[in-house]
Design a protein around this motif. Structure first.
Motif, mmCIF file in Angstrom:
data_model
loop_
_atom_site.group_PDB
_atom_site.id
_atom_site.type_symbol
_atom_site.label_atom_id
_atom_site.label_comp_id
_atom_site.label_asym_id
_atom_site.label_seq_id
_atom_site.Cartn_x
_atom_site.Cartn_y
_atom_site.Cartn_z
ATOM 1 N N ASN A 37 64.432 47.743 95.630
ATOM 2 C CA ASN A 37 63.660 48.657 95.334
ATOM 3 C C ASN A 37 62.105 48.174 95.495
ATOM 4 O OD1 ASN A 37 63.090 51.603 94.552
ATOM 5 N ND2 ASN A 37 62.890 50.845 92.401
ATOM 6 N N GLY A 38 62.069 47.074 95.821
ATOM 7 C CA GLY A 38 60.421 46.709 96.002
ATOM 8 C C GLY A 38 59.860 46.192 94.881
ATOM 9 N N GLU A 39 60.601 45.570 93.750
ATOM 10 C CA GLU A 39 59.858 45.146 92.446
ATOM 11 C C GLU A 39 59.998 43.504 92.492
ATOM 12 O OE1 GLU A 39 61.881 48.711 90.022
ATOM 13 O OE2 GLU A 39 63.124 47.040 90.775
ATOM 14 N N LEU A 40 58.669 42.831 92.284
ATOM 15 C CA LEU A 40 58.674 41.651 92.108
ATOM 16 C C LEU A 40 58.802 41.438 90.469
ATOM 17 C CD1 LEU A 40 57.100 42.025 94.717
ATOM 18 C CD2 LEU A 40 55.627 40.133 94.135
ATOM 19 N N ILE A 41 59.653 40.291 90.362
ATOM 20 C CA ILE A 41 60.034 39.933 89.070
ATOM 21 C C ILE A 41 59.832 38.539 88.750
ATOM 22 C CG2 ILE A 41 61.804 39.914 87.067
ATOM 23 C CD1 ILE A 41 62.706 41.698 90.335
ATOM 24 N N GLN A 42 58.828 38.009 87.717
ATOM 25 C CA GLN A 42 58.593 36.603 87.424
ATOM 26 C C GLN A 42 58.458 36.506 86.047
ATOM 27 O OE1 GLN A 42 56.696 38.071 90.291
ATOM 28 N NE2 GLN A 42 55.999 39.389 88.874
ATOM 29 N N THR A 43 58.822 35.192 85.746
ATOM 30 C CA THR A 43 58.487 34.735 84.302
ATOM 31 C C THR A 43 57.774 33.292 84.256
ATOM 32 O OG1 THR A 43 60.468 35.803 83.415
ATOM 33 C CG2 THR A 43 59.621 33.829 82.257
ATOM 34 N N ASP A 44 56.777 33.105 83.609
ATOM 35 C CA ASP A 44 55.943 31.808 83.561
ATOM 36 C C ASP A 44 56.062 31.162 82.017
ATOM 37 O OD1 ASP A 44 55.115 32.555 85.944
ATOM 38 O OD2 ASP A 44 52.894 32.843 85.442
ATOM 39 N N SER A 45 55.810 29.934 82.228
ATOM 40 C CA SER A 45 55.597 29.187 80.913
ATOM 41 C C SER A 45 54.188 29.589 80.284
ATOM 42 C CB SER A 45 55.811 27.720 80.927
ATOM 43 O OG SER A 45 55.499 27.010 80.048
ATOM 44 N N GLY A 46 53.078 29.242 81.083
ATOM 45 C CA GLY A 46 51.654 29.311 80.659
ATOM 46 C C GLY A 46 51.203 30.888 80.927
ATOM 47 N N GLY A 47 51.446 31.493 82.221
ATOM 48 C CA GLY A 47 51.164 32.765 82.319
ATOM 49 C C GLY A 47 50.168 32.973 83.415
ATOM 50 N N ASN A 48 49.716 31.758 84.073
ATOM 51 C CA ASN A 48 48.315 32.038 85.212
ATOM 52 C C ASN A 48 48.986 32.706 86.351
ATOM 53 O OD1 ASN A 48 50.009 29.476 86.392
ATOM 54 N ND2 ASN A 48 48.406 29.381 87.905
ATOM 55 N N ARG A 49 50.446 32.711 86.828
ATOM 56 C CA ARG A 49 50.780 33.277 87.865
ATOM 57 C C ARG A 49 50.915 34.605 87.612
ATOM 58 N NH1 ARG A 49 57.128 32.563 90.032
ATOM 59 N NH2 ARG A 49 57.420 32.634 87.958
ATOM 60 N N SER A 98 54.759 31.960 94.534
ATOM 61 C CA SER A 98 56.014 32.515 94.858
ATOM 62 C C SER A 98 56.560 33.573 93.824
ATOM 63 C CB SER A 98 57.311 31.499 95.139
ATOM 64 O OG SER A 98 58.383 31.951 95.580
ATOM 65 N N THR A 99 57.726 33.925 93.775
ATOM 66 C CA THR A 99 58.305 34.958 92.746
ATOM 67 C C THR A 99 59.547 34.494 92.471
ATOM 68 O OG1 THR A 99 58.571 37.341 92.040
ATOM 69 C CG2 THR A 99 59.133 36.514 94.356
ATOM 70 N N ASN A 100 60.142 34.963 91.303
ATOM 71 C CA ASN A 100 61.693 34.468 91.011
ATOM 72 C C ASN A 100 62.519 35.511 91.579
ATOM 73 O OD1 ASN A 100 60.015 33.756 87.755
ATOM 74 N ND2 ASN A 100 60.792 32.373 89.191
ATOM 75 N N ALA A 101 62.162 36.593 91.883
ATOM 76 C CA ALA A 101 62.992 37.457 92.665
ATOM 77 C C ALA A 101 62.434 38.848 93.191
ATOM 78 C CB ALA A 101 64.164 37.953 91.363
ATOM 79 N N ILE A 102 62.992 39.444 94.256
ATOM 80 C CA ILE A 102 62.529 40.645 94.615
ATOM 81 C C ILE A 102 63.650 41.695 94.804
ATOM 82 C CG2 ILE A 102 61.208 41.867 96.607
ATOM 83 C CD1 ILE A 102 59.933 39.311 97.398
ATOM 84 N N SER A 103 63.349 42.746 94.043
ATOM 85 C CA SER A 103 64.599 43.824 94.234
ATOM 86 C C SER A 103 64.571 44.586 95.508
ATOM 87 C CB SER A 103 64.592 44.808 92.984
ATOM 88 O OG SER A 103 63.516 45.498 93.059
ATOM 89 N N GLN A 151 57.768 23.931 73.644
ATOM 90 C CA GLN A 151 57.872 23.989 75.228
ATOM 91 C C GLN A 151 58.472 24.985 76.074
ATOM 92 O OE1 GLN A 151 58.353 19.827 76.150
ATOM 93 N NE2 GLN A 151 56.292 19.780 76.678
ATOM 94 N N ARG A 152 58.985 26.004 75.157
ATOM 95 C CA ARG A 152 59.577 27.227 75.830
ATOM 96 C C ARG A 152 58.839 27.674 77.335
ATOM 97 N NH1 ARG A 152 62.317 32.481 74.133
ATOM 98 N NH2 ARG A 152 61.552 33.942 75.658
ATOM 99 N N ILE A 153 59.800 27.631 78.331
ATOM 100 C CA ILE A 153 59.479 28.100 79.687
ATOM 101 C C ILE A 153 59.325 29.433 80.078
ATOM 102 C CG2 ILE A 153 61.391 27.890 80.965
ATOM 103 C CD1 ILE A 153 60.139 26.125 82.953
ATOM 104 N N CYS A 154 59.729 30.366 79.196
ATOM 105 C CA CYS A 154 60.114 31.822 79.573
ATOM 106 C C CYS A 154 59.024 32.639 78.530
ATOM 107 C CB CYS A 154 61.373 32.311 79.550
ATOM 108 S SG CYS A 154 62.561 31.282 80.738
ATOM 109 N N ASN A 155 57.804 32.682 78.863
ATOM 110 C CA ASN A 155 56.845 33.425 77.870
ATOM 111 C C ASN A 155 56.367 34.551 78.292
ATOM 112 O OD1 ASN A 155 57.096 31.218 75.612
ATOM 113 N ND2 ASN A 155 55.925 29.824 76.984
ATOM 114 N N PHE A 156 56.020 34.581 79.688
ATOM 115 C CA PHE A 156 55.368 35.718 80.204
ATOM 116 C C PHE A 156 56.067 36.163 81.324
ATOM 117 C CE2 PHE A 156 52.392 32.631 78.262
ATOM 118 C CZ PHE A 156 51.674 33.586 77.252
ATOM 119 N N THR A 157 56.473 37.510 81.244
ATOM 120 C CA THR A 157 57.361 38.085 82.124
ATOM 121 C C THR A 157 56.640 39.424 82.920
ATOM 122 O OG1 THR A 157 59.250 37.445 81.238
ATOM 123 C CG2 THR A 157 59.584 39.222 82.639
ATOM 124 N N SER A 158 56.601 39.722 83.992
ATOM 125 C CA SER A 158 56.073 40.791 84.633
ATOM 126 C C SER A 158 57.092 41.283 85.720
ATOM 127 C CB SER A 158 54.694 40.600 85.567
ATOM 128 O OG SER A 158 54.823 39.550 86.367
#
Length: 213
Positions: free
Chosen positions: A109-121, A102-107, A183-190
């Motif tokens: 304007n057609g942008e997918l926004i997501q933040t991961d702890s480990g980064g595999n997504r 899944s994703t955390n948000a879709i704008s 254990q910070r959960i917000c490490n990798f964002t795209s």
């Protein structure tokens, strides 16, 4: 009244789907979780290899046990004996035929926004698996990518930290404190601005229900 509200939401979804199509995504409408599950099973051929992003939405689809059967090859991140084995499973999943998440948000304007702890997504959305399928509830649609970032910071991050019991300040306070804990959960964002990728375009299934966080 619920029927009227759902029709209005469908209009919003169809408008977003038009934007997504113009940005090289493959958007698909689903009325509910059951329909989304059927769409996914039709998209993924038997005997395909499948990797997963950690996702409440995907768990709510009740589809993972199907992929655990003999007709698929699942990189089962949820069924490993220890954390090193889980990491290895997720690394191997980068070569999967399909990545389901899944994703955390879709704008709008057609942008997918997501933040991961480990980064595999985040990594798999950008590169690796031949096909990516993103499943998203109506509750994740936002006006701008900045609003999507705020949604992660003010809502999604603290909820997920509590869900997987990471020892972070937001687990206790319910508010992002921009911590630097182990254990910070917000490490990798795209922020993905186009569905075009090496392999096939990103498929987005938008469900006309509130699903996941």
């Amino acid at each position: 009244m619920n029927t009227i509200k759902k029709e209005l939401r469908k209009s919003d979804i169809l408008s977003l789907m038009d934007t997504l199509s113009k940005k090289n995504y493959n958007p698909i409408y689903a009325e509910n979780l059951e329909e989304a599950k059927e769409i996914i099973l039709n998209l993924i051929p038997l005997h395909s290899s499948i990797a997963l992003g950690g996702s409440v939405t995907i768990n709510q689809l009740d589809i993972i046990d199907t992929f655990r059967g003999d007709e698929y090859h699942l990189f089962d991140r949820y069924n490993q004996p220890d954390w090193p084995s889980t990491l290895q499973c997720m690394r191997e999943g980068l070569l999967a035929d399909f990545f389901l998440t899944s994703t955390n948000a879709i704008s709008k304007n057609g942008e997918l926004i997501q933040t991961d702890s480990g980064g595999n997504r985040v990594a798999s959305l950008l590169w690796g698996p031949k096909n990516v399928i993103v499943v998203c509830g109506i509750n994740k649609l936002v006006d701008t990518w900045q609003e999507g970032m705020n949604r992660i910071k003010e809502f999604v991050g603290p909820l997920n930290s509590k869900r997987i019991n990471h020892k972070t300040p937001c687990n206790i306070s319910g508010v992002c404190e921009n911590c630097q804990t182990k254990q910070r959960i917000c490490n990798f964002t795209s922020v993905i601005k186009s569905g075009k990728r090496v392999g096939n375009p990103i498929t987005i299934i938008i469900i006309n229900e509130e699903v996941g966080y």
